[in-house]
Design a protein around this motif. Structure first.
Motif, PDB file in Angstrom:
ATOM      1  N   ILE A   1       6.874  14.797 -11.450  1.00 41.06           N
ATOM      2  CA  ILE A   1       6.711  15.160 -10.036  1.00 41.06           C
ATOM      3  C   ILE A   1       8.061  15.181  -9.341  1.00 41.06           C
ATOM      4  CG2 ILE A   1       5.685  14.461  -7.835  1.00 41.06           C
ATOM      5  CD1 ILE A   1       3.337  13.321  -9.385  1.00 41.06           C
ATOM      6  N   GLN A   2       8.915  14.190  -9.647  1.00 38.05           N
ATOM      7  CA  GLN A   2      10.250  14.156  -9.060  1.00 38.05           C
ATOM      8  C   GLN A   2      11.062  15.383  -9.464  1.00 38.05           C
ATOM      9  OE1 GLN A   2      11.936  11.725  -6.870  1.00 38.05           O
ATOM     10  NE2 GLN A   2       9.734  11.676  -6.504  1.00 38.05           N
TER      11      GLN A   2
ATOM     12  N   ASN B   1       3.997   1.498  -1.001  1.00 34.55           N
ATOM     13  CA  ASN B   1       4.694   1.579  -2.288  1.00 34.55           C
ATOM     14  C   ASN B   1       3.776   2.082  -3.399  1.00 34.55           C
ATOM     15  OD1 ASN B   1       7.124   0.780  -1.287  1.00 34.55           O
ATOM     16  ND2 ASN B   1       6.950  -1.359  -1.944  1.00 34.55           N
ATOM     17  N   SER B   2       2.516   1.687  -3.338  1.00 33.30           N
ATOM     18  CA  SER B   2       1.555   2.130  -4.347  1.00 33.30           C
ATOM     19  C   SER B   2       1.375   3.646  -4.294  1.00 33.30           C
ATOM     20  CB  SER B   2       0.215   1.433  -4.129  1.00 33.30           C
ATOM     21  OG  SER B   2      -0.730   1.855  -5.086  1.00 33.30           O
ATOM     22  N   MET B   3       1.268   4.179  -3.081  1.00 31.96           N
ATOM     23  CA  MET B   3       1.135   5.635  -2.931  1.00 31.96           C
ATOM     24  C   MET B   3       2.425   6.345  -3.315  1.00 31.96           C
ATOM     25  SD  MET B   3      -1.159   6.113   0.542  1.00 31.96           S
ATOM     26  CE  MET B   3      -0.079   5.109   1.574  1.00 31.96           C
ATOM     27  N   THR B   4       3.554   5.755  -2.933  1.00 31.21           N
ATOM     28  CA  THR B   4       4.850   6.363  -3.240  1.00 31.21           C
ATOM     29  C   THR B   4       5.099   6.381  -4.743  1.00 31.21           C
ATOM     30  OG1 THR B   4       5.711   5.544  -1.137  1.00 31.21           O
ATOM     31  CG2 THR B   4       7.311   6.272  -2.764  1.00 31.21           C
ATOM     32  N   ARG B   5       4.720   5.304  -5.428  1.00 31.90           N
ATOM     33  CA  ARG B   5       4.922   5.211  -6.876  1.00 31.90           C
ATOM     34  C   ARG B   5       4.219   6.363  -7.607  1.00 31.90           C
ATOM     35  NH1 ARG B   5       4.127   0.370  -7.295  1.00 31.90           N
ATOM     36  NH2 ARG B   5       6.144  -0.520  -7.885  1.00 31.90           N
ATOM     37  N   THR B   6       3.058   6.754  -7.103  1.00 29.10           N
ATOM     38  CA  THR B   6       2.323   7.871  -7.709  1.00 29.10           C
ATOM     39  C   THR B   6       3.124   9.165  -7.623  1.00 29.10           C
ATOM     40  OG1 THR B   6       0.223   6.841  -7.086  1.00 29.10           O
ATOM     41  CG2 THR B   6       0.170   9.177  -7.646  1.00 29.10           C
ATOM     42  N   MET B   7       3.845   9.343  -6.494  1.00 30.35           N
ATOM     43  CA  MET B   7       4.622  10.559  -6.285  1.00 30.35           C
ATOM     44  C   MET B   7       5.985  10.510  -6.969  1.00 30.35           C
ATOM     45  SD  MET B   7       2.704  12.555  -4.592  1.00 30.35           S
ATOM     46  CE  MET B   7       3.931  13.789  -4.189  1.00 30.35           C
TER      47      MET B   7
ATOM     48  N   GLN C   1       0.827  -1.206   0.000  1.00 29.49           N
ATOM     49  CA  GLN C   1       0.000   0.000   0.000  1.00 29.49           C
ATOM     50  C   GLN C   1       0.863   1.258   0.000  1.00 29.49           C
ATOM     51  OE1 GLN C   1      -2.657  -0.254   3.335  1.00 29.49           O
ATOM     52  NE2 GLN C   1      -3.820  -1.978   2.499  1.00 29.49           N
TER      53      GLN C   1
ATOM     54  N   LYS D   1       6.595   9.807 -10.209  1.00 35.39           N
ATOM     55  CA  LYS D   1       6.583  10.036 -11.648  1.00 35.39           C
ATOM     56  C   LYS D   1       7.654  11.081 -11.985  1.00 35.39           C
ATOM     57  CE  LYS D   1       1.724   8.833 -12.289  1.00 35.39           C
ATOM     58  NZ  LYS D   1       0.381   9.292 -12.698  1.00 35.39           N
TER      59      LYS D   1
END
Length: 201
Positions: free
Chosen positions: A166-167, A155-161, A153, A163
């Protein structure tokens, strides 16, 4: 034309005013580019030596990048501000505000160039780096005792951030923040006392 611009242009010949502005912007761009280039070279070195390919090597890579970025940032701020200061007449005041402004402008351009590089690195040069970051995060959470479901969960939220765009944006603002902190410090050492202060001392 009114305000400060009118005062400046009334005191300086137009040709000299253009030269000063041109040289000042050249200093900002040059040392901003050097700062971004230096940081990019560190990232490339970490990439080619394999420190960005395995989660277990990421802590070492981050330490190298942090200390290297600090050294490059301070060096560019010092040399860029000194170049700007030395280009001005010796009798002209160069108090704390002017080296601070010079440093902040160098940092601004460095952050812009850096954001472009960060995007290209994450999107084209090393798109797998995001997965390495996520794996490193998973390892730390697992050591902390978090369950596999919760780790997924997070990692799923972190993966969104994570991109690339965004990075790049996050890197831009972080570069501005820490660069400004360094500029606040270097400006204190690079200011030049006024003629009155020299006489008084």
């Amino acid at each position: 034309m009114c305000g400060p611009a009118l005062v400046i242009t009334s005191l300086l010949p137009k040709s000299r005013f253009k030269v000063i502005v041109s040289n000042t912007m050249k200093t900002y761009l040059t040392y901003g580019f050097y700062m971004a280039l230096g940081n990019a070279l560190i990232v490339f070195a970490l990439y080619f030596f394999g420190l960005h390919s395995e989660a277990t090597k990421l802590d070492l890579a981050q330490k190298i990048q942090m200390f290297g970025s600090i050294a490059i940032g301070i060096a560019c701020l010092v040399y860029g501000t000194r170049e700007h200061r030395d280009a001005l007449p010796p009798a002209e005041a160069f108090g704390y505000g002017r080296p601070l402004n010079t440093g902040c402008m160098i940092v601004l351009f460095a952050s812009l160039f850096g954001a472009i590089f960060n995007y290209l690195y994450a999107a084209i040069i090393n798109p797998g780096f995001i997965e390495v970051l996520l794996q490193a995060q998973s390892n730390k959470l697992e050591i902390a005792g978090m369950s596999a479901d919760k780790i997924e969960q997070v990692n799923s939220m972190t993966r969104t951030m994570m991109k690339p765009a965004i990075q790049a944006m996050i890197g831009f603002f972080m570069g501005l923040f820490f660069g400004t902190l360094f500029a606040l410090i270097t400006a204190a050492f690079l200011k030049r006392p006024t003629h009155e202060e020299i006489v008084a001392s």
